[in-house]
Motif scaffolding. Structure first.
Motif, PDB file in Angstrom:
ATOM      1  N   ILE A  24       0.834  -1.204   0.000  1.00  0.00           N
ATOM      2  CA  ILE A  24       0.000   0.000   0.000  1.00  0.00           C
ATOM      3  C   ILE A  24       0.871   1.257   0.000  1.00  0.00           C
ATOM      4  CG2 ILE A  24      -1.607   1.363   1.407  1.00  0.00           C
ATOM      5  CD1 ILE A  24      -2.966  -0.826  -0.175  1.00  0.00           C
ATOM      6  N   ALA A  25       2.060   1.195   0.611  1.00  0.00           N
ATOM      7  CA  ALA A  25       2.954   2.356   0.607  1.00  0.00           C
ATOM      8  C   ALA A  25       3.369   2.752  -0.808  1.00  0.00           C
ATOM      9  CB  ALA A  25       4.197   2.061   1.450  1.00  0.00           C
ATOM     10  N   LEU A  26       3.310   1.814  -1.756  1.00  0.00           N
ATOM     11  CA  LEU A  26       3.598   2.114  -3.157  1.00  0.00           C
ATOM     12  C   LEU A  26       2.348   2.585  -3.896  1.00  0.00           C
ATOM     13  CD1 LEU A  26       5.788  -1.024  -3.871  1.00  0.00           C
ATOM     14  CD2 LEU A  26       6.624   1.312  -3.746  1.00  0.00           C
ATOM     15  N   LEU A  27       1.199   2.024  -3.535  1.00  0.00           N
ATOM     16  CA  LEU A  27      -0.058   2.382  -4.198  1.00  0.00           C
ATOM     17  C   LEU A  27      -0.649   3.672  -3.637  1.00  0.00           C
ATOM     18  CD1 LEU A  27      -1.776  -1.135  -4.275  1.00  0.00           C
ATOM     19  CD2 LEU A  27      -0.330  -0.085  -6.021  1.00  0.00           C
ATOM     20  N   ALA A  28      -0.286   4.004  -2.404  1.00  0.00           N
ATOM     21  CA  ALA A  28      -0.751   5.228  -1.730  1.00  0.00           C
ATOM     22  C   ALA A  28       0.479   5.878  -1.100  1.00  0.00           C
ATOM     23  CB  ALA A  28      -1.804   4.870  -0.677  1.00  0.00           C
ATOM     24  N   PRO A  29       1.264   6.623  -1.876  1.00  0.00           N
ATOM     25  CA  PRO A  29       2.612   6.996  -1.458  1.00  0.00           C
ATOM     26  C   PRO A  29       2.747   8.268  -0.622  1.00  0.00           C
ATOM     27  CG  PRO A  29       2.285   7.577  -3.754  1.00  0.00           C
ATOM     28  CD  PRO A  29       1.034   6.904  -3.303  1.00  0.00           C
ATOM     29  N   TYR A  30       1.649   8.996  -0.365  1.00  0.00           N
ATOM     30  CA  TYR A  30       1.742  10.255   0.357  1.00  0.00           C
ATOM     31  C   TYR A  30       0.704  10.310   1.475  1.00  0.00           C
ATOM     32  CZ  TYR A  30       4.291  11.310  -3.878  1.00  0.00           C
ATOM     33  OH  TYR A  30       5.187  11.243  -4.926  1.00  0.00           O
ATOM     34  N   VAL A  31       0.890  11.242   2.404  1.00  0.00           N
ATOM     35  CA  VAL A  31      -0.091  11.364   3.484  1.00  0.00           C
ATOM     36  C   VAL A  31      -1.471  11.686   2.920  1.00  0.00           C
ATOM     37  CG1 VAL A  31       1.531  11.945   5.325  1.00  0.00           C
ATOM     38  CG2 VAL A  31       0.698  13.753   3.823  1.00  0.00           C
ATOM     39  N   ASN A  32      -1.527  12.460   1.853  1.00  0.00           N
ATOM     40  CA  ASN A  32      -2.813  12.787   1.239  1.00  0.00           C
ATOM     41  C   ASN A  32      -3.502  11.557   0.659  1.00  0.00           C
ATOM     42  OD1 ASN A  32      -4.152  13.641  -1.677  1.00  0.00           O
ATOM     43  ND2 ASN A  32      -4.703  15.047  -0.015  1.00  0.00           N
ATOM     44  N   SER A  33      -2.724  10.540   0.277  1.00  0.00           N
ATOM     45  CA  SER A  33      -3.294   9.333  -0.337  1.00  0.00           C
ATOM     46  C   SER A  33      -4.314   8.666   0.577  1.00  0.00           C
ATOM     47  CB  SER A  33      -2.178   8.328  -0.653  1.00  0.00           C
ATOM     48  OG  SER A  33      -1.139   8.915  -1.397  1.00  0.00           O
ATOM     49  N   TYR A  34      -4.097   8.749   1.875  1.00  0.00           N
ATOM     50  CA  TYR A  34      -4.949   8.028   2.827  1.00  0.00           C
ATOM     51  C   TYR A  34      -6.233   8.788   3.117  1.00  0.00           C
ATOM     52  CZ  TYR A  34      -0.868   5.222   2.893  1.00  0.00           C
ATOM     53  OH  TYR A  34       0.171   4.415   2.465  1.00  0.00           O
ATOM     54  N   ARG A  35      -6.338  10.018   2.645  1.00  0.00           N
ATOM     55  CA  ARG A  35      -7.609  10.739   2.731  1.00  0.00           C
ATOM     56  C   ARG A  35      -8.617  10.164   1.728  1.00  0.00           C
ATOM     57  NH1 ARG A  35      -6.416  14.720   6.174  1.00  0.00           N
ATOM     58  NH2 ARG A  35      -4.378  15.751   6.090  1.00  0.00           N
TER      59      ARG A  35
ATOM     60  N   LYS B 249      10.335   7.831   1.847  1.00  0.00           N
ATOM     61  CA  LYS B 249       8.976   8.070   2.332  1.00  0.00           C
ATOM     62  C   LYS B 249       8.941   8.407   3.819  1.00  0.00           C
ATOM     63  CE  LYS B 249       7.111   7.954  -1.519  1.00  0.00           C
ATOM     64  NZ  LYS B 249       6.457   9.172  -2.037  1.00  0.00           N
ATOM     65  N   ARG B 250       9.840   7.833   4.609  1.00  0.00           N
ATOM     66  CA  ARG B 250       9.880   8.185   6.032  1.00  0.00           C
ATOM     67  C   ARG B 250      10.351   9.628   6.211  1.00  0.00           C
ATOM     68  NH1 ARG B 250       8.194   4.214   9.179  1.00  0.00           N
ATOM     69  NH2 ARG B 250       8.609   2.031   8.627  1.00  0.00           N
ATOM     70  N   ASN B 251      11.240  10.081   5.335  1.00  0.00           N
ATOM     71  CA  ASN B 251      11.651  11.488   5.376  1.00  0.00           C
ATOM     72  C   ASN B 251      10.478  12.409   5.058  1.00  0.00           C
ATOM     73  OD1 ASN B 251      14.325  11.232   6.132  1.00  0.00           O
ATOM     74  ND2 ASN B 251      15.099  12.429   4.421  1.00  0.00           N
ATOM     75  N   GLU B 252       9.688  12.029   4.027  1.00  0.00           N
ATOM     76  CA  GLU B 252       8.513  12.834   3.675  1.00  0.00           C
ATOM     77  C   GLU B 252       7.511  12.862   4.821  1.00  0.00           C
ATOM     78  OE1 GLU B 252       8.574  12.102  -1.178  1.00  0.00           O
ATOM     79  OE2 GLU B 252       6.977  11.221   0.040  1.00  0.00           O
ATOM     80  N   TYR B 253       7.299  11.711   5.451  1.00  0.00           N
ATOM     81  CA  TYR B 253       6.333  11.614   6.544  1.00  0.00           C
ATOM     82  C   TYR B 253       6.785  12.476   7.724  1.00  0.00           C
ATOM     83  CZ  TYR B 253       2.772   9.293   9.428  1.00  0.00           C
ATOM     84  OH  TYR B 253       1.677   9.024  10.218  1.00  0.00           O
ATOM     85  N   LYS B 254       8.087  12.456   7.997  1.00  0.00           N
ATOM     86  CA  LYS B 254       8.637  13.272   9.083  1.00  0.00           C
ATOM     87  C   LYS B 254       8.438  14.754   8.783  1.00  0.00           C
ATOM     88  CE  LYS B 254      13.005  14.166  11.523  1.00  0.00           C
ATOM     89  NZ  LYS B 254      14.445  13.819  11.591  1.00  0.00           N
ATOM     90  N   GLU B 255       8.652  15.163   7.530  1.00  0.00           N
ATOM     91  CA  GLU B 255       8.435  16.562   7.140  1.00  0.00           C
ATOM     92  C   GLU B 255       6.979  16.967   7.358  1.00  0.00           C
ATOM     93  OE1 GLU B 255      10.223  18.054   3.396  1.00  0.00           O
ATOM     94  OE2 GLU B 255      11.118  16.061   3.248  1.00  0.00           O
ATOM     95  N   PHE B 256       6.062  16.077   6.969  1.00  0.00           N
ATOM     96  CA  PHE B 256       4.637  16.393   7.108  1.00  0.00           C
ATOM     97  C   PHE B 256       4.255  16.562   8.573  1.00  0.00           C
ATOM     98  CE2 PHE B 256       0.351  14.831   8.020  1.00  0.00           C
ATOM     99  CZ  PHE B 256      -0.403  15.748   7.316  1.00  0.00           C
TER     100      PHE B 256
END
Length: 454
Positions: A305-316, A431-438
């Motif tokens: 799912i981390a590949l199919l939904a790659p951003y925090v916005n994906s889970y909205r 992706k963990r870097n992006e998540y930390k930034e968010f």
């Protein structure tokens, strides 16, 4: 070593037709990064014909969507050069440019001539090679959903629908409406024109359920070829929208209260020797291999799912009652299931994976879905019983945050083995870097409800 002067003889007919009687000005030499963004170099055509390769640092695959850099999990951040060579079969026009330009996707190898394992296009090729070793060839057909929205140059302001030719903003809840599509018909016309000049076949365009939301279907075919097309289509669609004073966005959930945008993946598998669909028996009935694929998707999709939904916005997008399955149920002609079996004849029997978001990198989204089916074919397990009712009522089967999705990916040995350990490590680090930034951003919701109330 240089290109021969007749390198244009190697490019597709559509690209030759585009240049017929014209002088080529520029060549864009590109690759897709982890996000699916085009990286590379543009050069005069007169220089390109004398250059059969060029170099880019491997750090282009270590950059987050915000432009920050991730430490390389496999070693020091020395940024060695990769060797990029043109795949002439991918040459296509860039018809929105002021001069006569071609785009060419390049193969990515290290200095020893080995495919770079963290390059997304190579990840998809790796999965396809596993199928080929078993005598199989996957066939896919993607559906692309996206929104046309009003220009937005202030990130603090919400996204709103575009103005239609009637002078009113695009309306929601108009799925399949032809008049709704006509509201932004000039954008659609340019999409068709650009696609024709680039040699792409559109299977259909329709209005989706969101305000200004459009779906484009592509004909079935080879996964790498179609991933290349989606990669190109995203740029093509954005350019068509800009011509008419609006934006095209592939965010999974750009507008609050509207449905999200998916990239549904229809997939089947052909026996290379016979050319027959391995999902169907000679009498037209479903094979055990068909069930094994469904079981593989049910068992292993949570880990990709981390590949199919790659951003925090994906889970909205993964919320109930917004036409996005958040389950791993399967059913025949049942759009509430995450895994749908469309109506078809035996030769076209396929599985539709409805979980992928349109914000995913197309190479990685297809690789992930095909990887799960491949593991299922090897494991030879049977799926859960078919869902015959409303699967939206089922329990949530997929992670609903990016952090949870990355945890599942890091723990799945079968998925990491198929996609490649080095790629999985790099992807997780980015992706963990992006998540930390968010997580360091304070949202308007927090300021509104917490500033004076807690």
């Amino acid at each position: 070593m240089s290109q021969t002067s007749d390198w244009t003889d190697k490019i597709p007919q559509a690209a030759r037709d585009y240049l017929n009687g014209r002088r080529l000005d520029e060549v864009e030499c590109i690759v897709a990064d982890i996000a699916g963004v085009a990286r590379g170099k543009a050069m005069p055509a007169s220089k390109f014909k004398f250059q059969d390769r060029f170099f880019l640092p491997n750090s282009i695959f270590l950059q987050t969507i915000t432009g920050e850099w991730t430490d390389n999990p496999s070693g020091a951040f020395t940024e060695p050069d990769m060797i990029l060579t043109p795949d002439f079969s991918t040459a296509t026009a860039a018809p929105w440019t002021a001069d006569w330009t071609l785009q060419i996707i390049h193969d990515v190898e290290d200095q020893e001539g080995n495919p770079v394992p963290i390059a997304p296009r190579n990840v998809l090729k790796r999965v396809l090679a596993l199928y080929e070793a078993e005598g199989w060839r996957p066939v896919i057909a993607p559906e692309m959903e996206f929104f046309l929205v009003a220009r937005n140059i202030d990130p603090n302001q919400p996204i709103i629908p575009p103005m239609g030719r009637s002078g009113r903003r695009a309306a929601a809840k108009q799925a399949y409406s032809m008049s709704a599509v006509d509201e932004y018909g000039k954008v659609i016309d340019d999409i068709y024109d650009f696609a024709e000049m680039q040699g792409f076949e559109i299977d259909g365009i329709l209005q989706e359920g969101g305000a200004g939301q459009i779906e484009i279907n592509l004909a079935h075919g080879d996964p790498v070829h179609l991933a290349d097309q989606i990669f190109y289509f995203k740029r093509l669609i954005r350019e068509a929208a800009l011509r008419h004073d609006c934006f095209a966005t592939f965010m999974a959930k750009p507008i609050e209260g509207e449905p999200g945008s998916a990239m549904h993946i229809h997939q089947s598998v052909i026996d290379i020797k016979t050319g027959e669909n391995i999902f169907s028996n000679p009498d037209g009935s479903e094979t055990e291999a068909f069930m094994h694929c469904i079981a593989g998707l049910q068992s292993h999709l949570p880990a990709v799912i981390a590949l199919l939904a790659p951003y925090v916005n994906s889970y909205r997008r993964y919320v109930p009652d917004f036409a996005a399955p958040i389950n791993l149920e399967w059913g025949r002609d049942n759009r509430t299931t995450g895994l749908r079996v469309p109506i078809s004849g035996p030769a076209a029997r396929r599985i539709e994976n409805r979980l992928a978001g349109m914000d995913c990198n197309p190479y990685l989204g297809l690789a992930a879905s095909l990887a799960c089916a491949y593991i299922g074919l090897k494991e030879k397990k049977m799926p859960k019983p078919e869902c015959l009712g409303d699967a939206y009522m089922s329990a949530e089967d997929v992670p609903v945050t990016l952090g949870d999705a990355l945890d599942l990916m890091s723990e799945s040995a079968p998925v990491r083995d198929v996609l490649g350990e080095e790629f999985c490590n790099v992807y997780e680090a980015v992706k963990r870097n992006e998540y930390k930034e968010f997580l360091q951003v304070i949202s308007p919701w927090e300021r509104e409800h917490l500033l004076l109330n807690v």
